[in-house]
Design a protein around this motif. Sequence first.
Motif, short mmCIF file in Angstrom:
data_model
loop_
_atom_site.label_atom_id
_atom_site.label_comp_id
_atom_site.label_asym_id
_atom_site.label_seq_id
_atom_site.Cartn_x
_atom_site.Cartn_y
_atom_site.Cartn_z
N ILE A 1 0.83 -1.21 0.00
CA ILE A 1 0.00 0.00 0.00
C ILE A 1 0.86 1.25 0.00
O ILE A 1 0.40 2.31 -0.40
N ILE A 2 2.11 1.14 0.43
CA ILE A 2 2.97 2.33 0.51
C ILE A 2 3.16 2.93 -0.88
O ILE A 2 3.08 4.16 -1.06
N ILE A 3 3.35 2.07 -1.90
CA ILE A 3 3.53 2.60 -3.26
C ILE A 3 2.24 3.29 -3.73
O ILE A 3 2.29 4.31 -4.43
N ILE A 4 1.10 2.72 -3.33
CA ILE A 4 -0.17 3.34 -3.73
C ILE A 4 -0.31 4.72 -3.10
O ILE A 4 -0.74 5.69 -3.76
N VAL B 1 -3.88 19.57 3.51
CA VAL B 1 -4.72 18.38 3.57
C VAL B 1 -3.93 17.14 3.17
O VAL B 1 -4.10 16.06 3.74
N ALA B 2 -3.00 17.29 2.21
CA ALA B 2 -2.21 16.14 1.79
C ALA B 2 -1.28 15.68 2.89
O ALA B 2 -1.08 14.47 3.08
N ALA B 3 -0.73 16.63 3.65
CA ALA B 3 0.13 16.23 4.76
C ALA B 3 -0.68 15.48 5.81
O ALA B 3 -0.24 14.43 6.32
N ALA B 4 -1.89 15.96 6.11
CA ALA B 4 -2.75 15.27 7.07
C ALA B 4 -3.11 13.88 6.58
O ALA B 4 -3.09 12.90 7.34
N GLU B 5 -3.39 13.80 5.27
CA GLU B 5 -3.77 12.52 4.67
C GLU B 5 -2.61 11.52 4.74
O GLU B 5 -2.81 10.34 5.05
N ALA B 6 -1.40 12.00 4.48
CA ALA B 6 -0.25 11.09 4.55
C ALA B 6 -0.03 10.60 5.96
O ALA B 6 0.22 9.40 6.18
N ALA B 7 -0.19 11.49 6.94
CA ALA B 7 0.02 11.07 8.33
C ALA B 7 -1.01 10.04 8.75
O ALA B 7 -0.67 8.99 9.33
N ILE B 8 -2.28 10.29 8.43
CA ILE B 8 -3.33 9.36 8.84
C ILE B 8 -3.20 8.04 8.09
O ILE B 8 -3.37 6.95 8.66
N GLY B 9 -2.86 8.12 6.79
CA GLY B 9 -2.70 6.90 6.00
C GLY B 9 -1.59 6.03 6.53
O GLY B 9 -1.73 4.80 6.63
N LEU B 10 -0.47 6.65 6.90
CA LEU B 10 0.63 5.84 7.43
C LEU B 10 0.28 5.28 8.79
O LEU B 10 0.69 4.15 9.12
N ALA B 11 -0.51 6.01 9.58
CA ALA B 11 -0.94 5.47 10.87
C ALA B 11 -1.84 4.25 10.67
O ALA B 11 -1.71 3.24 11.37
N ILE B 12 -2.74 4.34 9.68
CA ILE B 12 -3.60 3.20 9.36
C ILE B 12 -2.75 2.02 8.91
O ILE B 12 -2.99 0.87 9.28
N LEU B 13 -1.71 2.33 8.13
CA LEU B 13 -0.82 1.28 7.63
C LEU B 13 -0.11 0.57 8.77
O LEU B 13 -0.01 -0.67 8.79
N VAL B 14 0.36 1.34 9.75
CA VAL B 14 1.05 0.74 10.89
C VAL B 14 0.08 -0.14 11.69
O VAL B 14 0.42 -1.27 12.08
#
Lengths: 101, 198
Positions: A29-32, A69-82
Motif C-alpha cells: 500500500i505504501i507505493i499506492i 490536507v495532503a500532509a494530514a492525509e499522509a500522516a493518517i494513512g501511514l498510521a492506518i498502515l502501521v
Amino acid sequence: MLTLQSYLTLGAIIFSIGVIGIVINRKNIIIIMMCIELLLIAVNFNFIAFSYFNQDLAGQIFVFFILTVAAAEAAIGLAILVALYRNKKTIDVQELNSLRN
Amino acid sequence: MIKELIFYSFSSVLICSSLAVVLFRNPVYSAVSLILSFITSGFLWLLLEAEFLAIVLILVYVGAVMVLFLFVIMMLNINKETEKSSFNSVAPFAVFIGLIIVAELITIIWINSSQFSTSSTVIQQSSQMGNTLLLGTELFTNYILDFEIAGFILLLAIIVAISLTLRPRKNLKTQVASEQINVDPKKRMKLVDLKETK
C-alpha cells in the motif's frame, strides 16, 4: 515560448503516471500512497500554472490548503498502515481481502 | 530561452522520476525517486514565481512527509516481500487505458487552447512585492477562516494518528482520578460492633 499549455501537458502526464501506478501495483500500500502524492502534485501544477498565467493569487492559496490536507492525509494513512501491519502482519494488497466474504 | 531550457530539462527529469516511483520494486527506491520528483517540481514552481509554495513543498514534503514514509518502510521491514512478481494481470490493459487518458487530456489541452483565458500582461510580480508577502496578506485577510480550518485539520490529523497507533499496555496500574474524587467518606470506614470478651 512557454505557454499555459506546456504546464498543463506536464500536469496531465504526471497525473496519468499516478493513475497507472495505482492500478498496476500489487505489492504494497505504501507505493499506492506515493502514487496519490503524485496525483496531488499534478493537480497543484495545474493550479499554479493557472495562477501564474491569469495573475490571480487564489490558485496559490488553494495549493497551500491542498498541501495541508495532503500532509494530514499522509500522516493518517501511514498510521492506518502501521495499525494494519500490526494486526495482519502484511501490507500486501492481494492478502488484504478479509472484507470479501 | 534559458527558461525553456530549464523547463524542458526539469520536466523530463520529473517524468522519469515519476515513472521510477511507479516501476521500482523496492519501496525504498520508490520513496527516493518521489523525493527527487518533489524537488524537481519545486524548481518548476519557482519558474512560475510561486517561491513560497516551492520552498514549502520542499520543506514539508521532503523534510517531513517523505521522512515519515521512509520511517514506516524501514519500521515495517517489508524488503523481503518484494521478490514476488510485482505487477498484476491487468497491468497491460491499465497501461493502455493510461495512454488513452494522456492522449485525450493532451488533445483537449492543445485543441481548445484558445478558450483558456490568460492574462495579457504577465507582470513580474516579484519585482514589486515578494510572493510571500502577497500570499500572506491574502491568506490572513480574505482566507483567515480557511486558514484556521486548515489548522484544525492538522490538529485532527495529529489526534487521529496518535489514537490509531497508540497501543495501551496491559496490566498497567494507573490512577483513575474520577473515582478518587468521587469517594464517599462514609463508605471508607465501617464501624463494627465487637462483643465484649471476658
